[in-house]
Design a protein around this motif. Structure first.
Motif: not given
Length: 305
Positions: A170-179, A200-202, A232-243
């Motif tokens: 199994g796995g996280c569909p969102t993080h699996l989009r990163i290649t 959770e990424c590949l 940042i390779g996780t949910e993109n909200s983290i990019v906003h928060h860190l900014q």
């Protein structure tokens, strides 16, 4: 009504209704600004347990609200958007876990906390992405069956090579989009940036990153680092928060596709309506399920501190 006006109403209502507002780090920034606590699912559950308020509103996904209810059965717990569900939490059910136990009776079954309360009743211990390595190291058994995220599981396995692992795929569909191609593109466009990713990424992604760790780990790493650029390779909200938190540094998304529709489902108006009493959904868990689910969480605390 402006965002600020709505935020002010929420802050007033929280006091009036005796509400503790828990907000997962993947939520939109305007929701973070009115939170009592921001963090990961397990950390928020502990905060809820110690909070003086009798009512708790979770801005996240359902399994997180369930964990709060498991640890704080005396409190009324609400999810701000009842349609916010974690796909990974529903990739396995209790019957599948019981079948795996029959197939691998000498293995300790370890579940990622991103699972339902019912599934947790059938496992030995649960873990978070930040605590998994330490907890599994402290398990006396050398045979580990890790569910449901095989990517997180394989990342843990690399750090504990002395133990034997089996996985459920199994796995996280969102993080699996990163290649891996995203990593290669980021290094070309931002050669001076460090790449920080979630486990959770590949495996092909975590292998190429400068740092792999939990959401909290990624944020702390970026805040403490003397580097000035980060991908940042996780949910993109983290990019906003860190900014917002580190305006002197530059943050870029590893993939524009890394957006969780379930985490983004909750709006500021959802929060307002839930606290007001005309929205959201209250969480109820059968006492037997709650007690059994708490066993694996207690074991996590025992092994991980």
């Amino acid at each position: 009504m402006t965002i600020q006006e709505l935020q002010n109403k929420i802050i007033e209502l929280k006091k009036e209704k005796d509400v503790c507002l828990l907000v997962h780090a993947y939520q939109n920034h305007e929701i973070l600004e009115v939170a009592d606590y921001v963090g990961d699912s397990y950390g928020l559950s502990l905060k809820a347990k110690d909070a003086p308020q009798k009512n708790v509103v979770m801005c996240g996904v359902r399994f997180m609200a369930e964990t709060v209810k498991v640890l704080s059965p005396e409190k009324r717990v609400f999810i701000a958007n009842e349609n916010a569900l974690c796909p990974m939490a529903n990739q396995m059910d209790k019957e599948q876990v019981e079948a795996l136990r029959e197939q691998y009776p000498d293995y300790t079954i370890v579940a990622y906390i991103n699972t339902t309360s019912e599934l947790k009743t059938a496992v030995d211990v649960c873990v978070t992405s930040s605590s998994a390595v330490e907890i599994i190291k402290n398990i006396k058994n050398d045979k580990i069956l890790f569910i449901p995220d095989c990517n997180l599981g394989s990342w843990v396995q690399k750090q504990i090579p002395e133990k034997e692992f089996k996985f459920f795929h199994g796995g996280c569909p969102t993080h699996l989009r990163i290649t891996k191609k995203d990593i290669e593109r980021a290094k070309e466009i931002h050669p001076n940036a460090e790449i920080l990713v979630h486990p959770e990424c590949l495996e092909e992604v975590t292998n190429e990153a400068d740092y792999a760790g939990s959401t909290t780990g990624i944020m702390n790493y970026a805040k403490k680092s003397d580097k000035k650029e980060f991908v940042i390779g996780t949910e993109n909200s983290i990019v906003h928060h860190l900014q917002y938190e580190c305006p002197d540094k530059m943050f870029y998304s590893l993939s524009k596709e890394c957006v969780c529709p379930n985490m983004r489902a909750t709006t500021l108006m959802d929060v307002y309506n839930t606290i007001k009493g005309v929205g959201g959904k209250e969480i109820f868990i059968d006492d037997e399920v709650r007690t059994k689910a708490k066993n694996c969480i207690d074991k996590m605390i025992e092994l991980g501190g």
